[in-house]
Design a protein around this motif. Sequence first.
Motif, PDB file in Angstrom:
ATOM      1  N   GLN A 138      15.512 -17.248  -4.728  1.00 42.66           N
ATOM      2  CA  GLN A 138      15.951 -16.834  -6.305  1.00 42.66           C
ATOM      3  C   GLN A 138      16.710 -17.736  -7.048  1.00 42.66           C
ATOM      4  OE1 GLN A 138      14.857 -13.748  -6.937  1.00 42.66           O
ATOM      5  NE2 GLN A 138      14.091 -13.774  -4.869  1.00 42.66           N
ATOM      6  N   ARG A 175      14.029 -19.424  -8.985  1.00 45.62           N
ATOM      7  CA  ARG A 175      12.819 -18.694  -9.299  1.00 45.62           C
ATOM      8  C   ARG A 175      12.293 -18.951 -10.684  1.00 45.62           C
ATOM      9  NH1 ARG A 175      12.773 -12.179  -8.594  1.00 45.62           N
ATOM     10  NH2 ARG A 175      10.518 -12.036  -9.171  1.00 45.62           N
ATOM     11  N   ASP A 179       6.834 -13.378 -13.429  1.00 47.31           N
ATOM     12  CA  ASP A 179       7.700 -14.111 -13.444  1.00 47.31           C
ATOM     13  C   ASP A 179       7.759 -15.121 -14.485  1.00 47.31           C
ATOM     14  OD1 ASP A 179       8.719 -13.055 -11.108  1.00 47.31           O
ATOM     15  OD2 ASP A 179       8.930 -14.833 -10.025  1.00 47.31           O
TER      16      ASP A 179
END
Lengths: 223, 256, 637
Positions: free
Chosen positions: B196, B199, B243
């Motif tokens: 994370q 990320r 993302d």
Amino acid sequence: MGWFFRALNSSIGKKFVMAVTGICLLLFLIIHLINNLTLYGGPEIFDTVVKNLESIKPLVRVIELVLVLIFVLHIFNGVRLWIENKKARPVGYKVNGSSENSDLFSRTMFVTGSIIFIFLVVHLRTFWVSFNLGHPLAAEHKYYQIVAEAFSDPLYSILYVAAMILLGFHLNHGFQSAFQTFGWNNKKYFPIIEKLGLIYTLVMVIGFASIPIYFLFFYGGNL
Amino acid sequence: MSGNMNLTLKIWRQANANAVGGFVTFNVKNISPDSSFLEMLDILNEELEAKGEDPVAFEHDCREGICGACSLVINGRPHGPLARITTCQLHMRHFKDGDTIWIEPWRAKAFPIIKDLIVDRTSFEKIIQAGGFISVDTGGVPDANAILISKDAIEKATDAAACIGCGACVAACKNASAMLFVSAKVSQFAVLPQGQPERYQRVQAMVKKMDEMGFGSCTNTYACEAECPKGISVRNIAQLNRDYFNAKLKSENVEA
Amino acid sequence: MIKLDSKIPKGPIEDKWTSHKFNMKLVNPANKRKYDIIVVGTGLAGASAAASLSELGYNVTVLTYHDSPRRAHSIAAQGGINAAKNYPNDGDSIRRLFYDTLKGGDYRAREGNVYRLAEVSNSIIDQCVAQGVPFAREYGGHLDNRSFGGALVSRTFYSRSITGQQLLLGAYSALSRQVGLGKIKMFTRREMLGLTVIDGQARGVVARNLVTGEIESYAAHAVCLATGGYSRVFFLSTNAMNCNTTAIWRAHRKGALFANPCFTQIHPTCLPLHGEQQSKLTLMSESLRNDGRVWVPLKPGDKRKPGDIPEAERDYILERKYPTYGNLAPRDISSRAAKEACDAGKGAGDTGQAVYLDFADAIKRLGKKVIAERYGNLFEMYELITAENPWEVPMRIYPAPHYTMGGLWVDYNLMSNVPGLYVLGEANYSDHGANRLGASALMQGLADGYFVIPYTIGDYLAGTKFQTVKTDHPEFQKEKDAVAEMTKKLLSIKGKRTTDDIHRQLGRIMWNKVGMARNEQGLKEAIQEIRDLREEFWKNVNVPGSAEDLNQALERAGRVADFLELGELMAVDALDRKESCGGHFREEFQYEDGEAKRDDENYTYVAAWEFAESGNWNLHKEHLEFEYLKPTVRSYK
């Protein structure tokens, strides 16, 4: 704003533009179809609908402008992607096995898109130009008749139907493809999206293509 | 115990990166149906070597479908006609005696040919070097069980992490796009808690490098998934897209 | 005269590594970048070492003959990696892992090294998890464990059947990160062909650029070889096609001692041979033995289908001979049991060169779903290769050369007898003694790379005076000339036999006479046959192509030339060791029930061979001391 344009110019960004403009066009087609379907209500209803649009002309012009922008972006990006993607494989394969690993709709987006573009130009010439730029019948608000006359030409109608089928190819892939590009591909929901895409495509193709068929075969005598 | 299959091979030969290549026809005899495709090429090469001729250069190593070295587009299909295997796992029993087989290298601008069927996949290396990692130095990490990961998440991560970096996705894609490869690494780390902190930085860096290397873009034909020997799902590409948008929207890094 | 000093630190075994870490010299952080280190090989050991050293600030250069570090054969390890975490609460501890590993190695490894391996094993798991390695989890989110051969506790961490791949990709990502940061110089498609020794110190390597053919020099203050094992000497093995001994062999020729070359591991669960055209053997994870039962027909020559052989006419060889460990008996023992059964004519299938591995009971007990979850992809792989369905017909398995415990001799610091030359992972001989337990290779490779070399290399660098050496030093030119000379010679023979043909013949000699069971006569014959074959190779091999471009035939020929020397040394070592231990089984030395008979009185040593000339070696012995675990007969009954 540099980051914004860099993002849109990245490989994913360009896809994103394709998907956003594509979705807008999908929505536009729904409205367009609803408008067209009023043809089945007869000349009075259709002519009234178009006449009403005339009364909000400035707004229509703005919407048209936005539409043009969307089309241009969609087409410009599509062509750019096609050229760049060709460059990514300068030497092709002797044996092409792509039919074994992908469907025809997805591989032919550029071809179907190009043909739809040609259709679009002809289509605009036939209807938009007639409606807006001084066709004698338009002045009398006899829009219905313009349509009926256009579709009384069998060649034109056949081409129109053929173009709608190709549009179907394009939409069938484009619909689910847009969701994939947005990242909305999930084990649970994606099959639903694919089915929705197919339903949408069938409704669009049948809806649009039924009109020339109707005029050609069933309405022809009443002209 | 040799076999009974006789085959005609049409193989792409090219002396080096700058040479002009072309197909050369070879005949191989007495191939056992239990032999692997690469063992069949070994036999051809041993015959060539015995005659003092240059053997056909092709890449291969583990021969059990995990190193990702072997490639080859066989009759138009990366890793041959069967789904979910690499060329080294393809056996001759899937061909018929008398068949003509076309063998070509991966074709992509980002994978230039080095010799015959060997291509340079350094572009994949560059993408991983740009961000395909979790930045952690050796030592100074918490106990392994301090990081809890759900079974679902670990299954997803493992599915994505199974990528062997062979490049079949690029070879199969009509646009020579590397999205499946990149997305597999991005997704693996995107579903794990360890991934994370970096990320959004990771996804931007990897996509940027991918674009620089000259791969095409994804047009969602899903040929990559169909030809991937490990069955890496295109849902990873959706994850990558998601993302990437999120990174662009949320991260305050305006330089990326 | 070479004096072998293991440099095992003094003190209680639990404190050796800790106190050693404290006592070693440190390099000032600002000075680290002034030291150049070459790492050859990018498997678990090489990649983890390179990444860790670079993170510390050293100037690291990495060479690999692959196009990418991720292709290294560590990637093929399936089953798992051991650690003494004791998460399942089943009685594991560092001491137990130490004990199991030392016993598993038949007391032919150093206590100090093995204890350290067990000690750092836990950190490896932590490190890998932090890197994002997807180890299997329980529903609660905690790490899952499975059992492996040679242990009564469940201590193996795994990721489906791709643990090696996931661990290597972890190390590879750490390595790639350093390359991306510009801190590691990465050279792919480079094969190390020579070691440069200047003033007695390893100061660089000479490598061939496999694309251009150019011979290149790389200079450094220290060289780490992490180039894997040499099972390909058998031609057919589970190793990848490019695995070779060349890097360590060329170092051996420059003075590095080769230790225990005869300790090779034959893995019990491989797919049987299909025929003459076979190029390599495929391993299936040993984890299959958790639920599969190994059996052969009771009657020799029973050619009935396995399903037609009733329970009473089956011999479950491992369960019968080793009731405690059963189907989880260590690899050497299981392999030998399979070979014995086949030699007695009880082999399964048409070839008779296989034993059954049967899951019928496990499927009945646990259900198809559980078995599919555990071994699904192994079952698929089996069916893909053999075209037989293991859900219905028992698998056929046969042993195959898999791992080499032997390798270059190293001390506790992983340094060979050549100062500045470090050897890591399977390439060294250090931790597994005469036999390696399952899931321990990954552990050792990563222990060496992540947690040992970063400490020990600093001690050497900080405590050594270096003269300035660049690649224009005459020693580099000398080494390059030697390599060029050999290349030229290989290309000029233009004989009648292919490299593979000779390699295959070497493999047959090794398998038959220096394989699972060895005897004096066979070994003596093997030595002579290998010498003859070597002579024939240099007279009659045909290597086509040129030295100036990508030439895979030339690459193979160079590697086989080295195997032809190593093969002889393996036979020489096996002949010298007049005992049976671990993977080394001398038929003359066995108990009446066929178990290996170790000779602790005379052979509790590491045989370290010094290269004198081709076919001639001097033996040096490092005696092994056992302070904590007294060697006992290794029983798994």
